[in-house]
Design a protein around this motif. Structure first.
Motif, PDB file in Angstrom:
ATOM      1  N   UNK A  37     -34.651  51.777  -3.339  1.00 11.31           N
ATOM      2  CA  UNK A  37     -33.737  51.281  -4.377  1.00 11.31           C
ATOM      3  C   UNK A  37     -33.670  52.253  -5.547  1.00 11.31           C
ATOM      4  N   UNK A  38     -34.794  52.910  -5.850  1.00 10.66           N
ATOM      5  CA  UNK A  38     -34.802  53.895  -6.936  1.00 10.66           C
ATOM      6  C   UNK A  38     -33.852  55.056  -6.645  1.00 10.66           C
ATOM      7  N   UNK A  39     -33.767  55.458  -5.391  1.00 10.70           N
ATOM      8  CA  UNK A  39     -32.819  56.514  -5.048  1.00 10.70           C
ATOM      9  C   UNK A  39     -31.383  56.051  -5.287  1.00 10.70           C
ATOM     10  N   UNK A  40     -31.110  54.812  -4.958  1.00 10.34           N
ATOM     11  CA  UNK A  40     -29.754  54.291  -5.141  1.00 10.34           C
ATOM     12  C   UNK A  40     -29.393  54.133  -6.604  1.00 10.34           C
ATOM     13  N   UNK A  41     -30.380  53.823  -7.429  1.00 10.83           N
ATOM     14  CA  UNK A  41     -30.125  53.624  -8.861  1.00 10.83           C
ATOM     15  C   UNK A  41     -30.453  54.859  -9.688  1.00 10.83           C
ATOM     16  N   UNK A  42     -30.878  55.933  -8.993  1.00  8.78           N
ATOM     17  CA  UNK A  42     -31.231  57.189  -9.674  1.00  8.78           C
ATOM     18  C   UNK A  42     -32.340  56.974 -10.713  1.00  8.78           C
TER      19      UNK A  42
END
Length: 480
Positions: A49-54
């Protein structure tokens, strides 16, 4: 040995399709049953999820599996299915289906890849089907495929590396297939560093092949006059080309896969991050004080300490399943929901016995590797299969001897594949035997493995169990 009876190409394809569809059904059925984070989903889903939310973050493993889970989440959110169970545990509303479906699909391919490796080893469709069946009947692989964890990616990529490695040994276009193998080996290492054990298996096979050739030369054996097996072929390949495809290609792939993570986390460079990951694992202790399900590498062979991924108790079948907090005490009429990361006990115990038999068979037939002496037990063109399986089993197990941090049963998955392939090879030989007792032994072995898979399936799938049904499946205190 009796005359081999091979399934036709049509039946072979039907068998592979059945294995795939059966594996697919078990992995997708009730995929959203637990609307929570199960075991290490608490890390991997959040990281994805961190990758998706940068959102910058640190992870103790390479990033490839989190990229894949993130892709699964993004794709899952575009589809109008699987939205029955939604939570915000990662920081945004996500359906459990969205972060699990790609793992389920990935894990469904493992039996097919195992079957393909078995076929490349033996060119026997019967062995391929039995090996694929045993892979499909392993409970730990089923559990790992149903949640957003990373071990199914590691095993699948490592096995694909081994598959293309074997294809290279049987092809004139060996450089191409070896390059593809190097990519998959690099992908396995990009999931976890222990993905390198599959590449280590290829290196060890090269070392063994050259050692055999050297001994044959010293003995002036005529076996060296021509290529006899794919293991012999390994010594005929250009070492520079091998070095490029099995060293440089995996290293380049591993380095490139870090680019998106480094752009999101620019405060540390590539080498600094590798040092931080190493330091992280060195800080992790061992023993029950670190985690109640820590185990030792020796215990994996007999599956002494499985891992409970999810455990909750309700007072009836109609009561909602708790998704957090400590489990309620068991009272009369309680219903237990348990997901146990454990292999198929019969398959694992028989596979461990098979490794012992293969070691004995190799010792008994060792002369056949170095001389023209024919073995009465294993044909010369079959003995290399024993070498391949034992070398890869050792490559995926023995490096753990030196690891001091807390390790778990699922770290045995790479070795377990080759152990079950060893058992499948023996079963296939027994089925082909002219001795009725051996054919009966093969049938009973397959039957017991399938019965055990069905018997323990409720704790693989997290199905509701009464207390007595749960205890019936927990054979030893160390399993709880």
């Amino acid at each position: 040995m009796s005359k081999p009876i091979e399934p036709s190409v049509g039946w072979f394809r039907l068998g592979l399709l059945s294995l795939f569809l059966g594996s697919l059904s078990l992995r997708f059925w009730g995929l959203g049953r637990f609307n929570a984070f199960v075991f290490d989903e608490v890390y991997y889903v959040k990281f994805a999820h961190n990758y998706l939310t940068q959102t910058p973050f640190f992870d103790g493993h390479p990033p490839l599996s989190k990229y894949l889970i993130a892709i699964g989440i993004w794709l899952g959110n575009q589809l109008p299915i699987g939205r029955e169970a939604v939570n915000s545990l990662a920081g945004s509303a996500l359906s459990t289906w969205s972060y699990r479906w790609l793992n389920a699909l990935t894990g469904s391919f493992i039996p097919l890849v195992v079957a393909a490796i078995a076929y490349q080893l033996s060119l026997r469709r019967s062995y391929a089907l039995i090996a694929g069946l045993f892979a499909a009947a392993d409970g730990l692989f089923l559990v790992e495929s149903r949640y957003a964890l990373n071990n199914v990616y590691l095993v699948l990529f490592g096995l694909l590396g081994q598959l293309f490695f074997l294809m290279a040994l049987r092809s004139q276009k060996w450089l191409l297939w070896m390059g593809i193998a190097g990519i998959w080996f690099g992908a396995a290492a990009s999931i976890k560093w222990n993905g390198l054990w599959f590449l280590l298996g290829a290196y060890l096979l090269w070392f063994v092949a050259w050692s055999i050739r050297l001994v044959r030369f010293l003995l002036k054996s005529s076996v060296t006059d021509s290529v006899k097996t794919p293991l012999d072929r390994l010594t005929q390949l250009n070492p520079i080309g091998l070095g490029v495809m099995l060293a440089i290609v995996p290293a380049v792939f591993y380095r490139l896969i870090w680019i998106p993570h480094l752009r999101l986390n620019p405060d540390a460079g590539f080498w600094q991050l590798q040092q931080q990951i190493l330091a992280y694992h060195e800080r992790v202790g061992s023993g029950t004080a670190v985690h109640p399900y820590c185990s030792t590498w020796q215990s994996w062979i007999l599956m002494i300490r499985p891992v409970a991924y999810f455990y909750q108790v309700t007072n009836s079948l109609q009561a909602p399943i708790p998704t957090s907090g400590a489990a309620s005490p068991i009272v009369p009429g309680s219903v237990i929901y348990d997901v146990h990361a454990m292999g198929n006990p019969v398959l694992w115990w028989f596979s461990s016995a098979a490794i012992v038999l293969l070691i004995w068979a190799l010792i008994e037939n060792l002369n056949a590797l170095f001389t023209t002496t024919r073995s009465s037990f294993i044909a010369p063109n079959e003995l290399w299969i024993v070498v391949y399986l034992l070398v890869n089993y050792a490559a995926n197990l023995l490096p753990w001897v030196r690891v001091t941090r807390c390790i778990f049963l699922y770290h045995y998955m790479g070795a377990a594949v080759f152990a079950s392939m060893g058992l499948a090879w023996l079963v296939d030989r027994w089925l082909r035997s002219a001795i009725p007792r051996r054919r009966s032994l093969a049938v009973w072995t397959i039957g017991l493995i399938l019965v055990a898979f069905i018997f323990w399936m409720p704790i693989y799938l997290g199905l509701p169990l009464m207390e007595w049904q749960y205890k019936l499946r927990m054979w030893f205190p160390t399993w709880v």
